[in-house]
Design an enzyme around this catalytic site. Sequence first.
Site, PDB file in Angstrom:
ATOM      1  N   HIS A   1       3.799   1.723  11.701  1.00 31.74           N
ATOM      2  CA  HIS A   1       2.493   1.610  12.498  1.00 31.74           C
ATOM      3  C   HIS A   1       2.785   2.891  13.690  1.00 31.74           C
ATOM      4  CE1 HIS A   1       3.849  -2.523  11.290  1.00 31.74           C
ATOM      5  NE2 HIS A   1       2.451  -2.455  11.118  1.00 31.74           N
TER       6      HIS A   1
ATOM      7  N   CYS B   1       0.963  -1.011  -0.046  1.00 31.81           N
ATOM      8  CA  CYS B   1      -0.028   0.021   0.239  1.00 31.81           C
ATOM      9  C   CYS B   1       0.878   1.138   0.014  1.00 31.81           C
ATOM     10  CB  CYS B   1      -0.941  -0.051   1.261  1.00 31.81           C
ATOM     11  SG  CYS B   1       0.085   0.186   2.526  1.00 31.81           S
TER      12      CYS B   1
ATOM     13  N   GLU C   1       0.371  -1.117  15.869  1.00 34.88           N
ATOM     14  CA  GLU C   1      -0.377   0.323  15.536  1.00 34.88           C
ATOM     15  C   GLU C   1      -1.318   0.589  16.639  1.00 34.88           C
ATOM     16  OE1 GLU C   1      -2.539   0.323  11.801  1.00 34.88           O
ATOM     17  OE2 GLU C   1      -3.859   1.514  12.729  1.00 34.88           O
TER      18      GLU C   1
ATOM     19  N   CYS D   1       2.877   5.820   8.844  1.00 30.64           N
ATOM     20  CA  CYS D   1       1.992   6.078   7.574  1.00 30.64           C
ATOM     21  C   CYS D   1       0.856   7.439   7.927  1.00 30.64           C
ATOM     22  CB  CYS D   1       1.173   4.780   7.470  1.00 30.64           C
ATOM     23  SG  CYS D   1      -0.114   5.208   6.265  1.00 30.64           S
TER      24      CYS D   1
HETATM   25  S1  SF4 Z   1      -2.677   2.332   7.333  1.00 31.17           S
HETATM   26 FE1  SF4 Z   1      -1.001   2.913   5.847  1.00 31.17          FE
HETATM   27  S2  SF4 Z   1       0.604   1.482   6.165  1.00 31.17           S
HETATM   28 FE2  SF4 Z   1      -1.084   0.578   7.107  1.00 31.17          FE
HETATM   29  S3  SF4 Z   1      -2.328  -0.541   5.661  1.00 31.17           S
HETATM   30 FE3  SF4 Z   1      -3.444   1.562   5.421  1.00 31.17          FE
HETATM   31  S4  SF4 Z   1      -1.922   2.826   3.928  1.00 31.17           S
HETATM   32 FE4  SF4 Z   1      -0.888   0.869   4.447  1.00 31.17          FE
END
Ligand code: SF4
Length: 279
Positions: free
Chosen positions: A72, A12, A124, A94
């Site tokens: 995270h 992602c 996270e 992120c």
């Molecule tokens: S929060 Fe950010 S790092 Fe986590 S899956 Fe979603 S886009 Fe990817």
Amino acid sequence: MKINLAKSAGFCFGVTRAIDIAYKTLAVNKNVYMLGNIVHNEVVAQKLEELGLKKIKKLGCGKNKVFLIRAHGASLNIIGQASKLEYTIVDATCPMVKEIHKIGRAAEDKGNTVIIIGDKKHDEVRGIIGQLKKRSIVIENAENIPRDKLKKIKKASIIVQSTQNLEKVLQILELLQPQIKELKFFNTICQPTRLKQQEMKNMPLENDVIIIVGSKTSANTKRLYEISKSLNNRSYWVQSRKDIKPVWFKGANSVGITAGASTPEYTTAEVIDYIKKIT
Ligand code: SF4
């Protein structure tokens, strides 16, 4: 046998960004330290360690050292400690996770108790808890709702770990609504996760076999597997081509493949090549 790769398979933007920041930081600094892995993928982590990234369990003296915050995020306590110890801080959190922190803090400022729907032990979620001033409540699933704690709450805001399964979250929300007078819900599941999960609602019905590629430590990969397995019993979660068993494809005409948000493209490509070879 037809091989159908999910459009959303693999990195992602948050993971791509974090890895990019790590490479750029390592290109100009010898002493780059990190608590845990940049993202939940062993291959990615190993490559960065080969380039000199040092994984530590505790912060030490930070003079002339860089402390890299992973995708995270991190708690305020860790960030405060790192700056006190004189690390130069490079933040690869992120932006979607940062947004969750922001929503949680704003809710607190308005006098709301923050309820986090997510996995208590996930980095996270730990980061989100540690970004808040007051004690938050974490709810992992509909079976473990702390009703006693909720009785005392008049105003609450719900935020969600970015990689949760929306259906599970909505189930929990339904159970919470009658229990708290003023309840606000912020759907903080990130867009890449939503897209991946959306694809996983169709692919298992359209393919005989489903392969999900990703680390066993990856929360979003686990979620994809759970969705797929609930729709198609021939769903398999592999970390690399080594986990694949030829017997899985017996009599199958099609295989759908997806990969978690922290799975590198080359791992998925290897899986595809191997499946082509054995079928
Ligand atoms: S929060 Fe950010 S790092 Fe986590 S899956 Fe979603 S886009 Fe990817």
